[in-house]
Motif scaffolding. Sequence first.
Motif, PDB file in Angstrom:
ATOM      1  N   GLU A   1     -27.425 -20.978 -67.992  1.00 34.85           N
ATOM      2  CA  GLU A   1     -28.471 -21.632 -67.197  1.00 34.85           C
ATOM      3  C   GLU A   1     -29.809 -20.884 -67.335  1.00 34.85           C
ATOM      4  O   GLU A   1     -30.869 -21.498 -67.389  1.00 34.85           O
ATOM      5  CB  GLU A   1     -28.050 -21.695 -65.726  1.00 34.85           C
ATOM      6  N   TYR A   2     -29.713 -19.566 -67.393  1.00 36.74           N
ATOM      7  CA  TYR A   2     -30.921 -18.740 -67.562  1.00 36.74           C
ATOM      8  C   TYR A   2     -31.607 -19.058 -68.896  1.00 36.74           C
ATOM      9  O   TYR A   2     -32.822 -19.249 -68.944  1.00 36.74           O
ATOM     10  CB  TYR A   2     -30.526 -17.266 -67.492  1.00 36.74           C
ATOM     11  N   ILE A   3     -30.825 -19.143 -69.956  1.00 33.98           N
ATOM     12  CA  ILE A   3     -31.370 -19.445 -71.287  1.00 33.98           C
ATOM     13  C   ILE A   3     -31.986 -20.848 -71.309  1.00 33.98           C
ATOM     14  O   ILE A   3     -33.050 -21.076 -71.901  1.00 33.98           O
ATOM     15  CB  ILE A   3     -30.268 -19.335 -72.363  1.00 33.98           C
ATOM     16  N   LYS A   4     -31.340 -21.798 -70.651  1.00 34.31           N
ATOM     17  CA  LYS A   4     -31.838 -23.172 -70.613  1.00 34.31           C
ATOM     18  C   LYS A   4     -33.172 -23.254 -69.882  1.00 34.31           C
ATOM     19  O   LYS A   4     -34.112 -23.929 -70.319  1.00 34.31           O
ATOM     20  CB  LYS A   4     -30.801 -24.072 -69.931  1.00 34.31           C
ATOM     21  N   LEU A   5     -33.287 -22.542 -68.756  1.00 35.74           N
ATOM     22  CA  LEU A   5     -34.538 -22.530 -68.002  1.00 35.74           C
ATOM     23  C   LEU A   5     -35.651 -21.854 -68.797  1.00 35.74           C
ATOM     24  O   LEU A   5     -36.797 -22.315 -68.815  1.00 35.74           O
ATOM     25  CB  LEU A   5     -34.337 -21.809 -66.665  1.00 35.74           C
ATOM     26  N   LYS A   6     -35.310 -20.781 -69.439  1.00 32.74           N
ATOM     27  CA  LYS A   6     -36.285 -20.053 -70.258  1.00 32.74           C
ATOM     28  C   LYS A   6     -36.837 -20.959 -71.366  1.00 32.74           C
ATOM     29  O   LYS A   6     -38.047 -21.000 -71.605  1.00 32.74           O
ATOM     30  CB  LYS A   6     -35.622 -18.819 -70.851  1.00 32.74           C
TER      31      LYS A   6
END
Length: 292
Positions: A258-263
């Motif tokens: 989820e962190y990578i997707k938001l980034k």
Amino acid sequence: MSHEHHHKPSSEKNLKLVFFLNLGFTILEFIGGMYVNSIAIISDAVHDLGDSLSLGTSWYLDHKSQQKSDSKFSFGYRRFSLLGALINSLVLIAGSVYVIYEAVNRLVAPEHSDAEGMMVFAIIGVAVNGFAAWKLSSGKTLNEKVISWHLMEDVLGWVAVLVVSIILQFKDILYLDPALSLAITLYIIWNVFKRLKETLYIFLQGIPADISLDEIKEKLNEIQGVASSHHVHIWSQEGEHHVFTAHVKFQYVQNFEEYIKLKAAVLKTLDAYNFEHFTVQFELDAETCRLE
């Protein structure tokens, strides 16, 4: 933390050609203006001297910008162009004050101008500046296009000199040449002060006029999963290449995916603005940023 860079091709060859063409014609203008006793031609020579400085600075900095950043200038050398713009503006202002002084004296004590000589220089002026403008009009960089538009203004100025020289062939109106000189010079000063204002604004790291800080913050905050953005800054290196930095705080992030997707979503939003360089520090809602 993420970093992005964008680079544009060089226009050094065209700028070099137009610089020497403009400088040679400027020298010819000063000599010819005194020879035919035309203060209007001398005023345009002062203008073209400023153009030569601008072109020379652009050529030098275009070559300089190909160097990689070093330990002294981590963003590279583009910002040096602001110094060139400042010097160019001051030279134009000083030269314009001199031309106004001479033109006013000529209005008080009119002198005869060589109309045929003015016509010859006007034709050469239209040809030289027209060729230079055409040469840069095909350029891809903003620098080339801006200079091309400026050279087209010079073409129109020489068309005005040509019209005056034709009128003087039929009727010797002594105040016509200095009056034209004043009109050209006042127009030049008006543009110089506008450019000087823009240069000082960039020197003071003002937000570029073509970008809205509030719009970017709003778009970032609209991304689902972004809690807020802060410490957001935009400035320009030399009016064309902009830099962006920000802190973006995420919320409800459950795992690394989820962190990578938001980034990726944040970086995609910033890609639309084509920044020369941007740096984003990503934070989680559990973190406390001392800059917030």
